[in-house]
Design a protein around this motif. Structure first.
Motif, mmCIF file in Angstrom:
data_model
loop_
_atom_site.group_PDB
_atom_site.id
_atom_site.type_symbol
_atom_site.label_atom_id
_atom_site.label_comp_id
_atom_site.label_asym_id
_atom_site.label_seq_id
_atom_site.Cartn_x
_atom_site.Cartn_y
_atom_site.Cartn_z
ATOM 1 N N LYS A 348 102.363 82.992 -58.090
ATOM 2 C CA LYS A 348 102.894 82.599 -56.794
ATOM 3 C C LYS A 348 101.954 81.666 -56.047
ATOM 4 C CE LYS A 348 105.558 86.862 -56.054
ATOM 5 N NZ LYS A 348 105.720 88.058 -55.198
ATOM 6 N N SER A 349 100.668 81.649 -56.440
ATOM 7 C CA SER A 349 99.702 80.791 -55.756
ATOM 8 C C SER A 349 100.019 79.315 -55.948
ATOM 9 C CB SER A 349 98.288 81.080 -56.254
ATOM 10 O OG SER A 349 98.146 80.757 -57.631
ATOM 11 N N LEU A 350 100.856 78.986 -56.922
ATOM 12 C CA LEU A 350 101.232 77.586 -57.146
ATOM 13 C C LEU A 350 102.286 77.109 -56.147
ATOM 14 C CD1 LEU A 350 101.372 77.298 -61.047
ATOM 15 C CD2 LEU A 350 99.777 76.173 -59.492
ATOM 16 N N LEU A 351 102.896 78.039 -55.439
ATOM 17 C CA LEU A 351 103.952 77.637 -54.513
ATOM 18 C C LEU A 351 103.416 76.728 -53.409
ATOM 19 C CD1 LEU A 351 106.920 77.957 -53.675
ATOM 20 C CD2 LEU A 351 106.213 79.853 -52.228
ATOM 21 N N ASP A 352 102.241 77.045 -52.877
ATOM 22 C CA ASP A 352 101.700 76.261 -51.770
ATOM 23 C C ASP A 352 101.453 74.803 -52.148
ATOM 24 O OD1 ASP A 352 101.889 78.549 -50.353
ATOM 25 O OD2 ASP A 352 99.748 78.886 -50.109
ATOM 26 N N PRO A 353 100.737 74.523 -53.268
ATOM 27 C CA PRO A 353 100.561 73.103 -53.631
ATOM 28 C C PRO A 353 101.871 72.416 -54.001
ATOM 29 C CG PRO A 353 99.619 74.556 -55.313
ATOM 30 C CD PRO A 353 99.922 75.398 -54.128
ATOM 31 N N ILE A 354 102.836 73.163 -54.521
ATOM 32 C CA ILE A 354 104.142 72.566 -54.821
ATOM 33 C C ILE A 354 104.849 72.158 -53.529
ATOM 34 C CG2 ILE A 354 106.480 73.060 -55.649
ATOM 35 C CD1 ILE A 354 105.221 74.704 -57.890
ATOM 36 N N LYS A 355 104.883 73.071 -52.576
ATOM 37 C CA LYS A 355 105.586 72.808 -51.325
ATOM 38 C C LYS A 355 104.764 71.970 -50.351
ATOM 39 C CE LYS A 355 108.969 74.656 -50.039
ATOM 40 N NZ LYS A 355 110.395 74.239 -49.997
ATOM 41 N N GLY A 356 103.428 71.921 -50.595
ATOM 42 C CA GLY A 356 102.578 71.162 -49.690
ATOM 43 C C GLY A 356 102.347 71.854 -48.366
ATOM 44 N N ILE A 357 102.499 73.181 -48.339
ATOM 45 C CA ILE A 357 102.299 73.955 -47.112
ATOM 46 C C ILE A 357 101.522 75.219 -47.455
ATOM 47 C CG2 ILE A 357 104.433 73.146 -46.022
ATOM 48 C CD1 ILE A 357 105.713 75.801 -46.843
ATOM 49 N N THR A 484 109.395 82.882 -52.817
ATOM 50 C CA THR A 484 109.167 82.617 -54.231
ATOM 51 C C THR A 484 110.424 82.069 -54.901
ATOM 52 O OG1 THR A 484 109.791 84.863 -54.924
ATOM 53 C CG2 THR A 484 107.504 84.492 -54.325
ATOM 54 N N SER A 485 111.479 81.876 -54.146
ATOM 55 C CA SER A 485 112.701 81.321 -54.721
ATOM 56 C C SER A 485 113.378 80.459 -53.661
ATOM 57 C CB SER A 485 113.632 82.447 -55.176
ATOM 58 O OG SER A 485 114.787 81.934 -55.779
ATOM 59 N N GLN A 486 113.163 79.153 -53.729
ATOM 60 C CA GLN A 486 113.691 78.273 -52.704
ATOM 61 C C GLN A 486 113.917 76.881 -53.287
ATOM 62 O OE1 GLN A 486 110.134 77.195 -50.004
ATOM 63 N NE2 GLN A 486 109.800 79.353 -50.488
ATOM 64 N N GLU A 487 114.153 75.890 -52.404
ATOM 65 C CA GLU A 487 114.480 74.541 -52.860
ATOM 66 C C GLU A 487 113.310 73.597 -52.593
ATOM 67 O OE1 GLU A 487 115.508 70.412 -52.173
ATOM 68 O OE2 GLU A 487 114.998 71.875 -50.608
ATOM 69 N N THR A 495 109.601 81.981 -59.141
ATOM 70 C CA THR A 495 108.810 82.632 -60.184
ATOM 71 C C THR A 495 109.682 82.874 -61.413
ATOM 72 O OG1 THR A 495 109.378 84.847 -59.410
ATOM 73 C CG2 THR A 495 107.412 83.827 -58.471
ATOM 74 N N ILE A 496 109.022 83.176 -62.519
ATOM 75 C CA ILE A 496 109.746 83.492 -63.753
ATOM 76 C C ILE A 496 110.645 84.705 -63.536
ATOM 77 C CG2 ILE A 496 109.483 84.255 -66.146
ATOM 78 C CD1 ILE A 496 106.861 82.637 -66.226
ATOM 79 N N HIS A 497 110.126 85.716 -62.849
ATOM 80 C CA HIS A 497 110.926 86.929 -62.607
ATOM 81 C C HIS A 497 112.170 86.625 -61.782
ATOM 82 C CE1 HIS A 497 107.256 88.985 -63.957
ATOM 83 N NE2 HIS A 497 108.030 90.021 -64.203
ATOM 84 N N SER A 498 112.056 85.640 -60.871
ATOM 85 C CA SER A 498 113.190 85.356 -59.987
ATOM 86 C C SER A 498 114.332 84.643 -60.701
ATOM 87 C CB SER A 498 112.725 84.514 -58.790
ATOM 88 O OG SER A 498 112.459 83.171 -59.168
ATOM 89 N N VAL A 499 114.078 84.058 -61.888
ATOM 90 C CA VAL A 499 115.137 83.338 -62.596
ATOM 91 C C VAL A 499 115.547 84.041 -63.891
ATOM 92 C CG1 VAL A 499 114.386 81.132 -61.647
ATOM 93 C CG2 VAL A 499 113.525 81.846 -63.877
ATOM 94 N N LYS A 500 115.003 85.216 -64.150
ATOM 95 C CA LYS A 500 115.364 85.932 -65.371
ATOM 96 C C LYS A 500 116.872 86.190 -65.398
ATOM 97 C CE LYS A 500 114.031 89.907 -68.232
ATOM 98 N NZ LYS A 500 115.331 90.541 -68.454
ATOM 99 N N GLY A 501 117.496 85.881 -66.514
ATOM 100 C CA GLY A 501 118.935 86.067 -66.650
ATOM 101 C C GLY A 501 119.756 84.869 -66.223
ATOM 102 N N GLU A 502 119.108 83.846 -65.654
ATOM 103 C CA GLU A 502 119.835 82.661 -65.187
ATOM 104 C C GLU A 502 119.780 81.535 -66.218
ATOM 105 O OE1 GLU A 502 119.662 81.513 -61.073
ATOM 106 O OE2 GLU A 502 118.358 83.220 -60.616
ATOM 107 N N THR A 503 120.619 80.533 -65.992
ATOM 108 C CA THR A 503 120.716 79.387 -66.890
ATOM 109 C C THR A 503 120.629 78.098 -66.078
ATOM 110 O OG1 THR A 503 122.084 80.571 -68.500
ATOM 111 C CG2 THR A 503 122.205 78.172 -68.530
ATOM 112 N N PHE A 510 105.223 75.616 -64.877
ATOM 113 C CA PHE A 510 103.807 75.400 -64.596
ATOM 114 C C PHE A 510 103.010 76.640 -65.006
ATOM 115 C CE2 PHE A 510 105.349 72.178 -61.555
ATOM 116 C CZ PHE A 510 104.445 71.150 -61.825
ATOM 117 N N LEU A 511 101.939 76.424 -65.752
ATOM 118 C CA LEU A 511 101.039 77.506 -66.138
ATOM 119 C C LEU A 511 99.636 77.189 -65.659
ATOM 120 C CD1 LEU A 511 102.218 78.162 -69.806
ATOM 121 C CD2 LEU A 511 102.729 79.545 -67.786
ATOM 122 N N LYS A 512 99.025 78.121 -64.941
ATOM 123 C CA LYS A 512 97.640 77.941 -64.516
ATOM 124 C C LYS A 512 96.705 78.206 -65.700
ATOM 125 C CE LYS A 512 96.211 79.343 -60.565
ATOM 126 N NZ LYS A 512 95.817 80.203 -59.446
#
Length: 568
Positions: A348-357, A484-487, A495-503, A510-512
Motif C-alpha cells: 500500500k505504500s506505493l499508493l502515495d507516489p502513484i497518486k502524488g499525495i 487502496t482501490s480508486q481511480e 491492491t492485489i487483494h482488492s482485485v482478486k476474482g476480477e477481470t 508494481f513490485l517493490k
C-alpha cells in the motif's frame, strides 16, 4: 439458455460429482459459474421442503457472484437452502444458537469486533482487567493456543504480547468476557468446533438439515474451519464438494491454509478445470511457471496474443511507467477505463507516489478511537454513511451509537434497547424521531476535519462529550474511504487483494524491491506456488485478458522476472 446448458464438456463433469469431491480450477476457468450450474442441476431433483443445500464461500464476493448467476437465470435458491459465507453459516447454525453450551454464559452469545462493529471496553485498573480492551484482536487456534488476529502495535504492550505474562492476562480477560457472552468471529469458529466435538447430536441434526455442502474458495479455509467440515463428515455428511485453487491462496495472514485444500484433493475424488476463458494463450503460457498445475492452461478465449513486458521503475518515475503502460494499451486498441485497465500493487505504500499525495485515513482509523468512549465511531461513521446515501445503515449506526453513549454499553442487544427506552420513558417510535432530529443537527461529513466534526457535535449536544484517543488532522471521509482501490489516470488503482476474482483487459503490477522479503530470493528458491508472496503475484498477473506489464525496481530483478515468465 440455462446455466447447465452453457457448461463446456470439461465443466460438465461436476454435474455427476457427488460424495466427497474436489474441483480444482485454474484462473479464468469459470469455477463460480460451474458451481452455480451444479446448484441448478441439484435443484431439479430436490424434493424436500425441510432439507437444503449449503452453498458457502470464504468471501462475500464469491457467494454474491453465485447469487447473481442464479438470479439472472431465474433460479430460486431460498429456504430451505443457504447461500453465504462459511463464517455466516457457522454463526447462524452452530455458534449463536449453541455457543452458550461451551462458553458458560447464560445467554445467546454476541459477536463483537470487526466486521460487526468496533469493540470498546473501559480500561479497568491493573491486572487482567486492563486487557479487556483488546478482547477483539486475540483468539485461539485449533490447539487451544492464544493467537493475535489483529494489529497489536497500538496495544500498551506492543507486539510482544506473548512475553512477560501478557498472554496469561489476555487469556484470563477473554475467559471472563466469554462468560459474559462476548466472542469475535475467530472465537465463534473456535467454539463451533468445540460444540460439534462435545455435542454429536447437534452435528447430526445439522447434517439432517443440510445433507449437501458446496464450498467455494476452499483454498482459503482455516484449520478450524476445515476441522468443522471434517467433524460433520465424521458424523455422517456424505456430500461435500470443495472448489478452489491453492495457487490463488493469498490469505495466510488470516490463517488460511492452502495445504488443507491440497490434502483433500489428494484424498477425495477430483477433477481439474484447466480451460481458461479469460486470458490469451500467451498469458496462460507465461504465467504457468507460477502455477503448481502440470499442464499449461488452454485458452478458449479469442483474445489476441500480446507479449507480456517486464520494466523497471523508481519512485520518481512511477507515473512515467504508468503513462508508458497506458500508451501500450492504446496501441493495442484497449480503451482506458476503470473497468478495463488496472494498476495494482502488493504494498500500500506505493499508493502515495502513484497518486502524488500523502494518503491518510483508511487503515489508520483504528488508532484514533479511544477505549471506553462508547458509540463515538458508530455516530461518526453513521453520519458519513447517511451523507453517502446509505440512510438505513447510517441511521442504525447512529441510533446504536447514541444508545451506547447514553448507557455506557459497548454492545447493543434488544434487552439494551428496551431497558434504555424504559429509563427514558419513551417508545421506540419516539426515540427514532429523536434520532432523526439528532442527525439533522449533525455537520456534513463531506469536507470537515474529524476534530471539527467532534467539536461541533459536542457544542450542539451538551453532555454527549464525544472524545478521540488523539488529536488528528484527518477528514471524516478519509476515515471511511478505502484508498487502496480508486481511480488514477482513468485506471483502476488498488491492491492485489482488492482485485482478486476480477477481470481486466490489461494489468500493470508494481513490485517493490522488498515486500517482507526480497523477490529475487523467492525466485532463486523456486516452488513459487508454495510461497504466499509469489501466489500474490500469480493472482495479479492472471487478472487480464490481453496484456500484462510487471514493473520492478532494478535490472537484476528485471532479468529474474523475465526468466520466471519465460520471456528469455
Amino acid at each position: 439458455m440455462s446455466l447447465v446448458d452453457s457448461l463446456s464438456q470439461e465443466q460438465q463433469v461436476v454435474l455427476a460429482a457427488n460424495g466427497k469431491f474436489v474441483l480444482r480450477a485454474c484462473p479464468g476457468s469459470g469455477k463460480t459459474f460451474t458451481v452455480s450450474a451444479k446448484i441448478e442441476d441439484l435443484l431439479k431433483g430436490w424434493t424436500s421442503n425441510y432439507q437444503g443445500i449449503a452453498a458457502l464461500s470464504f468471501t462475500n464476493v464469491a457467494w454474491k457472484e453465485i447469487e447473481k448467476n442464479l438470479v439472472e437465470h431465474n433460479i430460486h435458491f431460498n429456504y430451505p437452502h443457504f447461500l453465504g459465507t462459511l463464517d455466516s453459516f457457522i454463526n447462524k447454525h452452530i455458534f449463536l444458537p449453541f455457543g452458550h453450551l461451551v462458553m458458560e454464559c447464560d445467554k445467546r452469545p454476541e459477536l463483537v469486533g470487526e466486521p460487526y462493529g468496533s469493540w470498546s471496553f473501559p480500561i479497568l485498573g491493573k491486572g487482567y482487567k486492563a486487557y479487556y480492551q483488546y478482547f477483539d484482536i486475540f483468539s485461539f487456534n485449533i490447539d487451544n493456543e492464544l493467537i493475535a488476529i489483529g494489529d497489536t502495535t497500538s496495544c500498551f504492550f506492543g507486539s510482544k504480547w506473548d512475553q512477560k505474562g501478557h498472554a496469561d492476562n489476555i487469556k484470563q480477560a477473554k475467559g471472563i468476557l466469554y462468560k459474559k457472552g462476548y466472542a469475535n468471529q475467530s472465537d465463534a469458529n473456535f467454539f463451533a468446533l468445540k460444540i460439534l466435538e462435545n455435542y454429536p447430536n447437534i452435528a447430526k441434526s445439522l447434517i439432517e438439515r443440510f445433507p449437501y455442502f458446496i464450498i467455494d474458495e476452499g483454498q482459503d479455509t482455516t484449520e478450524i474451519q476445515m476441522a468443522i467440515i471434517e467433524k460433520l463428515i465424521e458424523y455422517g455428511l456424505e456430500n461435500v464438494i470443495l472448489v478452489g485453487d491453492p495457487d490463488q491462496s493469498i490469505y495466510e495472514w488470516n490463517f488460511a491454509r492452502p495445504e488443507l485444500f491440497t490434502n483433500k484433493y489428494n484424498e477425495w475424488n477430483k477433477h481439474i478445470l484447466n480451460e481458461n476463458r479469460r486470458s490469451s494463450q500467451l498469458i496462460c503460457n507465461h504465467t504457468h511457471n507460477l502455477s503448481s498445475l502440470t499442464a499449461i492452461s488452454t485458452s478458449v478465449s479469442d483474445q489476441p496474443d500480446i507479449t507480456p513486458e517486464v520494466v523497471t521503475f523508481s519512485e520518481s518515475t512511477i507515473n512515467d511507467t504508468i503513462d508508458s503502460f497506458i500508451d501500450t494499451c492504446k496501441s493495442h486498441g484497449i480503451e482506458i477505463t476503470e473497468e478495463n485497465v488496472a494498476v495494482i500493487f502488493r504494498s500500500k505504500s506505493l499508493l502515495d507516489p502513484i497518486k502524488g499525495i500523502q494518503s491518510t485515513g483508511y487503515g489508520v482509523n483504528k488508532h484514533i478511537w479511544k477505549a471506553g468512549e462508547f458509540g463515538v465511531k458508530d455516530i461518526v461513521q453513521g453520519k458519513y454513511l447517511y451523507d453517502c446515501g446509505q440512510y438505513k445503515t447510517g441511521f442504525k449506526s447512529i441510533k446504536h451509537g447514541l444508545i451506547k453513549r447514553l448507557t455506557q454499553s459497548n454492545k447493543i442487544t434488544k434487552e439494551t434497547i428496551n431497558s434504555f427506552l424504559d429509563i427514558q420513558k419513551m417508545s421506540l417510535t419516539q426515540f427514532r424521531a429523536e434520532v432523526y432530529k439528532f442527525i439533522n443537527g449533525l455537520p456534513d461529513t463531506a469536507n470537515i476535519l474529524m476534530k471539527d466534526f467532534i467539536k461541533e457535535v459536542n457544542d450542539k449536544n451538551e453532555g454527549l462529550n464525544l472524545q478521540l484517543k488523539e488529536d488528528t488532522l484527518l477528514h471524516v471521509h478519509e476515515l471511511f474511504t478505502d484508498n487502496t482501490s480508486q481511480e488514477h489516470k482513468k485506471c483502476r488503482v488498488g491492491t492485489i487483494h482488492s482485485v482478486k476474482g476480477e477481470t481486466f483487459e490489461a494489468v500493470l503490477l508494481f513490485l517493490k524491491k522488498k515486500d517482507r522479503k526480497n523477490y529475487t530470493t523467492f525466485i532463486k528458491e523456486g516452488n513459487f506456488h508454495e510461497n504466499e508472496e509469489m501466489r500474490n503475484v500469480y493472482v495479479a498477473i492472471t487478472r487480464p485478458r490481453k496484456f500484462i506489464m510487471i514493473a520492478v525496481p532494478d535490472e537484476t530483478n528485471k532479468t529474474a522476472w523475465k526468466q520466471v515468465l519465460g520471456l528469455q
